[in-house]
Design a protein around this motif. Structure first.
Motif, short mmCIF file in Angstrom:
data_model
loop_
_atom_site.label_atom_id
_atom_site.label_comp_id
_atom_site.label_asym_id
_atom_site.label_seq_id
_atom_site.Cartn_x
_atom_site.Cartn_y
_atom_site.Cartn_z
N LEU A 169 0.84 -1.20 0.00
CA LEU A 169 0.00 0.00 0.00
C LEU A 169 0.86 1.23 0.00
O LEU A 169 2.07 1.18 0.26
CB LEU A 169 -0.96 0.01 1.19
N VAL A 170 0.21 2.39 -0.28
CA VAL A 170 0.89 3.67 -0.24
C VAL A 170 0.03 4.64 0.56
O VAL A 170 -1.20 4.60 0.49
CB VAL A 170 1.14 4.23 -1.67
N GLY A 171 0.68 5.47 1.35
CA GLY A 171 -0.01 6.54 2.07
C GLY A 171 0.46 7.87 1.52
O GLY A 171 1.64 8.05 1.23
N SER A 199 -4.56 9.98 2.43
CA SER A 199 -5.11 8.96 1.53
C SER A 199 -4.26 7.71 1.60
O SER A 199 -3.02 7.79 1.55
CB SER A 199 -5.15 9.48 0.09
N ILE A 200 -4.91 6.58 1.73
CA ILE A 200 -4.22 5.30 1.77
C ILE A 200 -4.77 4.43 0.64
O ILE A 200 -5.99 4.27 0.51
CB ILE A 200 -4.42 4.59 3.12
N THR A 228 -9.40 2.08 -1.38
CA THR A 228 -8.97 3.40 -0.93
C THR A 228 -9.49 3.65 0.48
O THR A 228 -10.66 3.39 0.78
CB THR A 228 -9.51 4.50 -1.86
N LEU A 229 -8.62 4.16 1.35
CA LEU A 229 -8.98 4.46 2.73
C LEU A 229 -8.58 5.90 3.05
O LEU A 229 -7.74 6.49 2.36
CB LEU A 229 -8.27 3.50 3.70
N ILE A 230 -9.20 6.45 4.09
CA ILE A 230 -8.87 7.79 4.55
C ILE A 230 -8.49 7.72 6.03
O ILE A 230 -9.20 7.11 6.83
CB ILE A 230 -10.06 8.76 4.39
#
Length: 407
Positions: free
Chosen positions: A267-269, A281-282, A288-290
């Protein structure tokens, strides 16, 4: 979903109270305005439910109180139908200047009539949805007809509408005669969704029939079976929001959210420090997560905090592990609840023997099982909960390797 308070000044200088409901990722594809019913306010549960439901379809929805109602400034006598139209136009202008031009208008009851007129004046509006709307503006005059004689005699009167007292005058009454709603609807030529309950005792179903016959295609009608005028049942208002969101997809092109590349990692943040404060943003390969920090420490609270995500990963791994174990054992485990909190506690308070007393990370995990299980099975499940992969990772020594990627 996150709500943002707005203060909008209308053309008469009154401050309108408004709430902007945003999608979960805080990045709306389109903007919408919701107009509430006659003498109501934007805090009505039906208004909130419909607005928040629409955010799931990528809309940001601004719901506001008309002049003289709810928490907006002004007097009710200033909230005649023409003033409602002006308020809608002023809110549209504000949103266009500060966020994005609303392209969907939704109105409930007399608010439905108001959005039809406003939509006829706004090129940016691409579609309109009404709920329990009258076919003529004068329809609402019966609500205060008992005071019209006094108004003719004295110029004003206090009338009872829906169990509440309101002061109105001659101008307030005559304003409802100035708009030819059927002509407006006939000339609208924009996608129109009409929703109405056949059991509506305030605005009869014949109003929906008249609106539908007057409008040109594309037009749609959806019956709200067993619903009342104010959509007091939560399931009814949620249904309305879901239907509007589904219907709108026909007229609003789907916008694919730009996904961050994970760069070959899991993953990337990403945090835009200049624009987004703590809102991070993740992105995984498919999701997609916040993440954010609570408002109490300067964040915007648009998503869980980093430690809440840590707790979440442990909770998810725990219940999944218990599911697999119980199924393999053929035990009657139907549901699992795991309650987790992270904190820092002193070693003395934890009765932990360390060489030098200090504060330690402490994770509390509480389990609740639903099913036909005896005490020994529950005890075994408790033991297994500590063997999930994330639990083991957290209690083991972790080796970190950090690199700086060169541009």
């Amino acid at each position: 979903m996150k709500s943002q308070k707005l203060k909008i000044t209308n053309r008469k200088g009154f401050t309108l109270n408004a709430q902007l409901e945003l999608p979960a990722n805080q990045k709306p594809n389109y903007y919408a305005i919701f107009a509430h019913c006659f003498t109501c306010s934007s805090s009505l549960s039906a208004v909130r439910n419909v607005s928040r439901s629409l955010t799931q379809d990528g809309f940001a929805v601004v719901r506001f109180d008309f002049t003289g109602l709810g928490r907006s400034e002004g007097e009710f006598v200033d909230s005649h139908f023409s003033a409602n139209i002006d308020d809608l136009l002023d809110v549209h202008t504000y949103m266009t200047e500060h966020f994005g031009a609303p392209s969907l208008l939704v109105g409930h009851s007399l608010g439905g009539a108001a959005v039809l007129v406003a939509a006829s004046k706004l090129d940016a509006v691409k579609a309109v949805a009404t709920v329990g709307s009258p076919a003529t503006v004068t329809h609402v005059k019966h609500l205060f007809s008992h005071g019209i004689d006094e108004i003719e005699e004295k110029g004003e009167a206090e009338v009872n509408i829906g169990g509440r007292p309101f002061k109105i005058n001659r101008d307030f009454v005559t304003e409802f005669d100035k708009t030819d709603l059927p002509s407006v609807v006939k000339g609208l030529r924009k996608p129109l969704l009409i929703m109405h309950s056949p059991f509506d005792k305030i605005v009869g179903i014949e109003n929906a029939e008249q609106l539908y016959k007057t409008a040109f295609h594309p037009k749609s009608f959806v019956t709200l079976d067993n619903a009342d005028h104010l959509l007091t049942q939560e399931k009814d208002s949620q249904y309305v929001g879901e239907i509007i969101g589904t219907w709108a997809k026909r007229y609003f092109p789907k916008i694919e959210n730009k996904m961050l590349s994970t760069g070959g990692e899991q993953l990337v943040g990403h945090l835009n420090i200049v624009n987004d404060n703590f809102t991070t943003s993740i992105q995984t390969k498919n999701h997609t997560l916040i993440a954010d920090e609570p408002e109490s420490i300067g964040g915007s609270d648009f998503g869980p905090s980093p430690y809440e995500y840590l707790n979440a990963s442990l909770a998810a791994c725990t219940v999944m592990t218990l599911k697999m174990y119980a199924e393999r054992k053929k035990w009657d485990l139907r549901e699992v609840f795991v309650y987790i909190s992270h904190s820092r506690k002193h070693s003395d308070d934890l009765n932990v023997d360390v060489e030098k007393p200090k504060y330690l990370d402490h994770i509390s995990k509480k389990l609740k099982f639903v099913g036909n299980l005896d005490a020994s099975q529950k005890e075994r499940l408790k033991e297994i909960s500590s063997r999930c992969p994330v639990h083991r990772t957290l209690e083991s020594e972790v080796i970190f390797e950090t690199q700086v990627i060169q541009d």
